[in-house]
Design a protein around this motif. Structure first.
Motif, PDB file in Angstrom:
ATOM      1  N   ASN A 232       0.793  -1.229   0.000  1.00 21.18           N
ATOM      2  CA  ASN A 232       0.000   0.000   0.000  1.00 21.18           C
ATOM      3  C   ASN A 232       0.830   1.286   0.000  1.00 21.18           C
ATOM      4  O   ASN A 232       0.274   2.373   0.078  1.00 21.18           O
ATOM      5  CB  ASN A 232      -0.958   0.045   1.194  1.00 21.18           C
ATOM      6  CG  ASN A 232      -2.371  -0.112   0.703  1.00 21.18           C
ATOM      7  OD1 ASN A 232      -2.590  -0.278  -0.503  1.00 21.18           O
ATOM      8  ND2 ASN A 232      -3.328  -0.059   1.598  1.00 21.18           N
ATOM      9  N   SER A 236       2.852  -0.044  -7.046  1.00 27.51           N
ATOM     10  CA  SER A 236       2.244  -0.301  -8.360  1.00 27.51           C
ATOM     11  C   SER A 236       1.832   1.009  -9.023  1.00 27.51           C
ATOM     12  O   SER A 236       1.989   1.181 -10.232  1.00 27.51           O
ATOM     13  CB  SER A 236       1.020  -1.190  -8.221  1.00 27.51           C
ATOM     14  OG  SER A 236       1.319  -2.270  -7.381  1.00 27.51           O
ATOM     15  N   THR A 237       1.317   1.930  -8.193  1.00 30.82           N
ATOM     16  CA  THR A 237       0.910   3.232  -8.750  1.00 30.82           C
ATOM     17  C   THR A 237       2.133   3.941  -9.341  1.00 30.82           C
ATOM     18  O   THR A 237       2.070   4.527 -10.424  1.00 30.82           O
ATOM     19  CB  THR A 237       0.291   4.103  -7.634  1.00 30.82           C
ATOM     20  OG1 THR A 237      -0.686   3.332  -6.947  1.00 30.82           O
ATOM     21  CG2 THR A 237      -0.347   5.351  -8.212  1.00 30.82           C
ATOM     22  N   ASP A 252      -6.600  -1.278  -3.158  1.00 31.41           N
ATOM     23  CA  ASP A 252      -6.549  -0.760  -1.790  1.00 31.41           C
ATOM     24  C   ASP A 252      -6.230  -1.849  -0.775  1.00 31.41           C
ATOM     25  O   ASP A 252      -5.955  -1.573   0.376  1.00 31.41           O
ATOM     26  CB  ASP A 252      -7.903  -0.144  -1.418  1.00 31.41           C
ATOM     27  CG  ASP A 252      -8.061   1.210  -2.077  1.00 31.41           C
ATOM     28  OD1 ASP A 252      -7.020   1.807  -2.391  1.00 31.41           O
ATOM     29  OD2 ASP A 252      -9.205   1.649  -2.271  1.00 31.41           O
TER      30      ASP A 252
HETATM   31  P1  GDP Z   1       1.437  -1.125  -3.461  1.00 29.87           P
HETATM   32  O1  GDP Z   1       0.793  -2.147  -2.597  1.00 29.87           O
HETATM   33  O2  GDP Z   1       2.674  -0.567  -2.823  1.00 29.87           O
HETATM   34  O3  GDP Z   1       1.700  -1.581  -4.866  1.00 29.87           O
HETATM   35  O4  GDP Z   1       0.412   0.115  -3.521  1.00 29.87           O
HETATM   36  P2  GDP Z   1      -0.600   0.546  -4.685  1.00 29.87           P
HETATM   37  O5  GDP Z   1       0.137   1.189  -5.812  1.00 29.87           O
HETATM   38  O6  GDP Z   1      -1.500  -0.583  -4.983  1.00 29.87           O
HETATM   39  O7  GDP Z   1      -1.368   1.714  -3.949  1.00 29.87           O
HETATM   40  C1  GDP Z   1      -2.114   1.507  -2.786  1.00 29.87           C
HETATM   41  C2  GDP Z   1      -3.174   2.588  -2.668  1.00 29.87           C
HETATM   42  O8  GDP Z   1      -2.569   3.868  -2.493  1.00 29.87           O
HETATM   43  C3  GDP Z   1      -4.040   2.701  -3.920  1.00 29.87           C
HETATM   44  O9  GDP Z   1      -5.361   2.964  -3.541  1.00 29.87           O
HETATM   45  C4  GDP Z   1      -3.455   3.919  -4.637  1.00 29.87           C
HETATM   46  O10 GDP Z   1      -4.424   4.556  -5.435  1.00 29.87           O
HETATM   47  C5  GDP Z   1      -3.050   4.780  -3.471  1.00 29.87           C
HETATM   48  N1  GDP Z   1      -1.972   5.706  -3.815  1.00 29.87           N
HETATM   49  C6  GDP Z   1      -0.791   5.409  -4.408  1.00 29.87           C
HETATM   50  N2  GDP Z   1      -0.053   6.533  -4.550  1.00 29.87           N
HETATM   51  C7  GDP Z   1      -0.777   7.556  -4.042  1.00 29.87           C
HETATM   52  C8  GDP Z   1      -0.533   8.971  -3.892  1.00 29.87           C
HETATM   53  O11 GDP Z   1       0.493   9.518  -4.277  1.00 29.87           O
HETATM   54  N3  GDP Z   1      -1.510   9.687  -3.289  1.00 29.87           N
HETATM   55  C9  GDP Z   1      -2.669   9.121  -2.864  1.00 29.87           C
HETATM   56  N4  GDP Z   1      -3.551   9.897  -2.307  1.00 29.87           N
HETATM   57  N5  GDP Z   1      -2.926   7.812  -2.994  1.00 29.87           N
HETATM   58  C10 GDP Z   1      -1.991   7.025  -3.566  1.00 29.87           C
END
Ligand code: GDP
Length: 459
Positions: A232, A236-237, A252
């Motif tokens: 989270n 990935s984002t 999420d």
């Molecule tokens: P991972 O588990 O590290 O791959 O995380 P994800 O990329 O799946 O992101 C987890 C959550 O954080 C998702 O709901 C994204 O939309 C949110 N998210 C990621 N980057 C940002 C950001 O810069 N700002 C906000 N507000 N949300 C973010």
């Protein structure tokens, strides 16, 4: 000078990419290249034209006009292959090129094998083997750096270094062999101390070249950059933002990025291979646990690590704790404070704006340009990548250098144990053999086949 290994066959192939295009070029090379085209060309008499001239006309199959074309004429040895070469520029229709090819085949040409034009260029002394191989690398180059390395090699930079090493060794080999002719008289023409010094210099140079291979691979395949961080955090984002497409799964629910996702992006002329990893956390979830193990495995392969954390939920002490738990390998890393948009001023202020710290918001792409600059700075900080140093990118060259290195060691050992001249000379000849394999002074049919079949047809 008339080249010594001129082929009897005249070969033909499409030199441009298959498919529709504004123009296409069909290339012929060999003793009959001009007469074969002349036989079906209506225009000037090509046989009587000077080399390096262009001629407009039509290509006809009997009475039927197949196309209006421009002929480029290169008479050997002033051509790519050093043979007579004719390039027929026609309209870029797959139908037309097929008809023209069939016509030239009927007129007595033979379809070229992969890389055969370049192989002929090599055999006829246009360039050496390492340069010929660089032609393929140049065609495959897709970033400023791979282009720069291939161009340098094609223009003979790498070959010069190898040939200089070889020339010095040849001198010693012949001196030692001269001693053998006077074996009764117990003379030493080859100064053993000078030979020892030369060998150590060569070993240093070769060690540099061998080491550059790792860098060469990074250039060819992209800088392996691992994106790590807790579930989270936004890995990935971030990957999506860097790649500009929806490849990694964003969700999420912590731990959804279970597998390792890899993709490449060209940033500022350098290719990065981004590797997104499963969330790093202790978990009982079996699938997730495999993911964590994989992350650690990926980290070992990384040339650069991006460690991502959520600015709005993580304290500096926690980040430190996470980093300690990760046991990061000895590679450069950047700390990325993500979700800047959610962080309070106090949360932001808690983190000192350190040299390898970037604040960003992967979601809104704020700070993405700063991150790209930081990535480039990391690569440029690595002198080996940006300096003027020769970089070995070819596995074959690497292997020959390695064998040379082993043989050099034997020469040194031989010198230390007072080995007789004939044995020393044999070891030096082995070094010469392996070095010669790189530039093609030493070749076998298998070796050449192996190299040139990897080329495309028409090159
Ligand atoms: P991972 O588990 O590290 O791959 O995380 P994800 O990329 O799946 O992101 C987890 C959550 O954080 C998702 O709901 C994204 O939309 C949110 N998210 C990621 N980057 C940002 C950001 O810069 N700002 C906000 N507000 N949300 C973010």
């Amino acid at each position: 000078m008339i080249p010594s290994i001129l082929s009897k066959d005249t070969i033909v192939a499409l030199a441009t990419a298959a498919g529709h295009g504004a123009i296409a070029i069909i290339r012929l090379s060999g003793p009959e290249a001009i007469s074969i085209v002349q036989g079906v060309f209506k225009g000037k008499n090509l046989q009587k034209q000077a080399s390096h001239t262009l001629h407009f006309g039509t290509i006809r199959d009997g009475e039927k006009i197949l196309d209006e074309v421009v002929i480029s004429l290169f008479k050997g040895p002033s051509s790519y292959t050093k043979e007579d070469v004719v390039e027929v520029s026609c309209h870029g229709s797959p139908y037309i090129t097929e008809q023209l090819l069939k016509l030239f085949l009927r007129q007595g040409a033979r379809l070229a094998e992969p890389g055969e034009f370049t192989k002929r260029a090599f055999l006829n002394g246009q360039f050496d083997l390492a340069q010929a191989e660089a032609v393929a690398d140049l065609i495959a180059s897709d970033s400023a750096l791979t282009h720069q390395v291939a161009m340098k090699q094609m223009r003979g930079g790498f070959s010069q270094e190898i040939k200089a090493l070889r020339a010095q060794l040849i001198h010693f080999a012949s001196m030692i062999e001269l001693e053998l002719d006077f074996s009764e008289e117990d003379v030493e023409f080859a100064d053993r101390d000078a030979l020892r010094r030369l060998i150590t210099t060569l070993q240093r140079l070769i060690a540099d070249l061998l080491q550059s291979f790792e860098m060469g691979n990074v250039l060819k395949n992209g800088v392996p950059t691992v994106i790590a961080g807790k579930p989270n955090a936004g890995k990935s984002t971030l990957l999506n933002a860097l790649l500009n497409e929806e490849k990694a799964i964003v969700s999420d629910i912590p731990g959804t990025t279970r597998d390792v996702i890899e993709d490449e992006a060209n940033i500022g002329g350098i290719r990065f291979r981004f590797i997104d990893t499963a969330g790093l956390r202790d978990t009982l979830d079996k699938v997730e646990a495999i993911g964590v193990a994989r992350t650690k495995e990926q980290l070992r392969k990384a040339a650069l690590v991006l460690y991502l954390f959520d600015l709005s939920t993580t304290s500096p002490a926690q980040v430190q704790e996470e980093l300690d738990a990760l046991e990061l390998p000895q590679v450069p890393y950047l700390l990325l404070g993500n979700k800047k948009d959610l962080a309070s001023p106090a949360q932001l202020a808690a983190f000192s704006d350190g040299e390898n710290m970037v604040f960003l918001s992967a979601g809104t792409k704020e700070g993405l340009e700063e991150l790209k600059q930081a990535l480039l700075d990391q690569v440029h900080a690595n002198e080996a990548m940006t300096g003027d140093r020769t970089i070995v990118t070819n596995l074959r060259h690497f292997q020959s250098l390695k064998k040379t290195d082993d043989a050099l060691l034997e020469v040194l050992q031989g010198l230390a144990s007072g080995l007789t001249g004939d044995w020393l000379a044999a070891d030096i000849r082995r070094c010469l053999f392996y070095l010669g394999e790189i530039t093609g002074e030493i070749t076998t049919d298998d070796l050449l086949d192996n190299i040139f079949t990897k080329f495309c047809i028409g090159k």
